[in-house]
Scaffold this motif. Structure first.
Motif, PDB file in Angstrom:
ATOM      1  N   SER A  34      -1.591   8.474  -0.274  1.00  0.00           N
ATOM      2  CA  SER A  34      -1.803   9.540  -1.238  1.00  0.00           C
ATOM      3  C   SER A  34      -0.686  10.564  -1.143  1.00  0.00           C
ATOM      4  CB  SER A  34      -3.138  10.225  -0.943  1.00  0.00           C
ATOM      5  OG  SER A  34      -3.232  11.468  -1.600  1.00  0.00           O
TER       6      SER A  34
ATOM      7  N   VAL B  21      -8.459   0.614  -2.670  1.00  0.00           N
ATOM      8  CA  VAL B  21      -8.301   1.878  -1.947  1.00  0.00           C
ATOM      9  C   VAL B  21      -8.823   1.649  -0.534  1.00  0.00           C
ATOM     10  CG1 VAL B  21      -8.997   4.309  -1.856  1.00  0.00           C
ATOM     11  CG2 VAL B  21      -8.668   3.194  -4.060  1.00  0.00           C
ATOM     12  N   ARG B  22      -8.080   2.126   0.477  1.00  0.00           N
ATOM     13  CA  ARG B  22      -8.508   1.960   1.860  1.00  0.00           C
ATOM     14  C   ARG B  22      -8.189   3.211   2.672  1.00  0.00           C
ATOM     15  NH1 ARG B  22      -4.015  -2.229   4.449  1.00  0.00           N
ATOM     16  NH2 ARG B  22      -2.300  -0.715   4.501  1.00  0.00           N
TER      17      ARG B  22
ATOM     18  N   TRP C  95     -10.898   4.800 -11.278  1.00  0.00           N
ATOM     19  CA  TRP C  95     -10.127   5.559 -10.292  1.00  0.00           C
ATOM     20  C   TRP C  95      -9.462   6.765 -10.952  1.00  0.00           C
ATOM     21  CZ3 TRP C  95     -10.122   6.317  -5.388  1.00  0.00           C
ATOM     22  CH2 TRP C  95      -9.045   6.957  -4.768  1.00  0.00           C
TER      23      TRP C  95
ATOM     24  N   TRP D  52       0.849  -1.198   0.000  1.00  0.00           N
ATOM     25  CA  TRP D  52       0.000   0.000   0.000  1.00  0.00           C
ATOM     26  C   TRP D  52       0.882   1.244   0.000  1.00  0.00           C
ATOM     27  CZ3 TRP D  52      -5.211  -0.521  -0.420  1.00  0.00           C
ATOM     28  CH2 TRP D  52      -5.750  -1.768  -0.139  1.00  0.00           C
TER      29      TRP D  52
ATOM     30  N   LEU E 292      -7.851  -1.718  -8.621  1.00  0.00           N
ATOM     31  CA  LEU E 292      -7.109  -0.773  -7.797  1.00  0.00           C
ATOM     32  C   LEU E 292      -7.806  -0.688  -6.441  1.00  0.00           C
ATOM     33  CD1 LEU E 292      -4.938   1.868  -8.708  1.00  0.00           C
ATOM     34  CD2 LEU E 292      -6.720   2.699  -7.190  1.00  0.00           C
TER      35      LEU E 292
ATOM     36  N   GLU F 110      -5.016   5.144   1.084  1.00  0.00           N
ATOM     37  CA  GLU F 110      -3.911   4.369   0.560  1.00  0.00           C
ATOM     38  C   GLU F 110      -4.417   3.584  -0.638  1.00  0.00           C
ATOM     39  OE1 GLU F 110      -1.130   3.356   4.361  1.00  0.00           O
ATOM     40  OE2 GLU F 110      -2.916   2.113   4.109  1.00  0.00           O
ATOM     41  N   VAL F 111      -3.560   3.407  -1.620  1.00  0.00           N
ATOM     42  CA  VAL F 111      -3.894   2.627  -2.802  1.00  0.00           C
ATOM     43  C   VAL F 111      -2.821   1.573  -3.018  1.00  0.00           C
ATOM     44  CG1 VAL F 111      -5.142   4.521  -3.901  1.00  0.00           C
ATOM     45  CG2 VAL F 111      -2.727   4.192  -4.399  1.00  0.00           C
ATOM     46  N   SER F 112      -3.168   0.559  -3.786  1.00  0.00           N
ATOM     47  CA  SER F 112      -2.212  -0.475  -4.147  1.00  0.00           C
ATOM     48  C   SER F 112      -2.284  -0.705  -5.644  1.00  0.00           C
ATOM     49  CB  SER F 112      -2.522  -1.777  -3.415  1.00  0.00           C
ATOM     50  OG  SER F 112      -1.634  -2.782  -3.833  1.00  0.00           O
ATOM     51  N   ASP F 113      -1.126  -0.816  -6.262  1.00  0.00           N
ATOM     52  CA  ASP F 113      -1.058  -1.062  -7.705  1.00  0.00           C
ATOM     53  C   ASP F 113      -0.708  -2.510  -8.019  1.00  0.00           C
ATOM     54  OD1 ASP F 113      -1.466   1.685  -8.272  1.00  0.00           O
ATOM     55  OD2 ASP F 113       0.637   2.078  -7.886  1.00  0.00           O
TER      56      ASP F 113
END
Length: 71
Positions: free
Chosen positions: A15, A38-39, A56, A12, A36, A27-30
């Motif tokens: 931003s 997002v949390r 997104w 994660w 995608l 927070e995002v994960s690629d």
């Protein structure tokens, strides 16, 4: 409802607009092709929203363009 996607092992990142003081951050994960996650960074064990990358990107463009500033 489960998605069959394991988010335990993903990396994660916060931003780039995060203020770093424990405030309102996402927070995002690629790490998952085609999805995608997002949390809320304050609740890392809580739920994550799953977006198509295109959705997104569209949301981020709208935020940067001021579409959600209440005007």
């Amino acid at each position: 409802m489960g998605t069959g996607i394991d988010l335990i092992a993903v990396t994660w990142r916060k931003s780039s607009y995060s203020n770093g003081s424990g405030g309102e951050c996402v927070e995002v994960s690629d790490g998952i092709p085609g999805v995608l996650p997002v949390r809320d960074s304050k609740d890392p064990d809580g739920p994550a929203l799953l977006f198509a990358p295109e959705a997104w990107a569209s949301f981020v463009r709208a935020v940067k363009g001021g579409e959600f500033n209440g005007r």
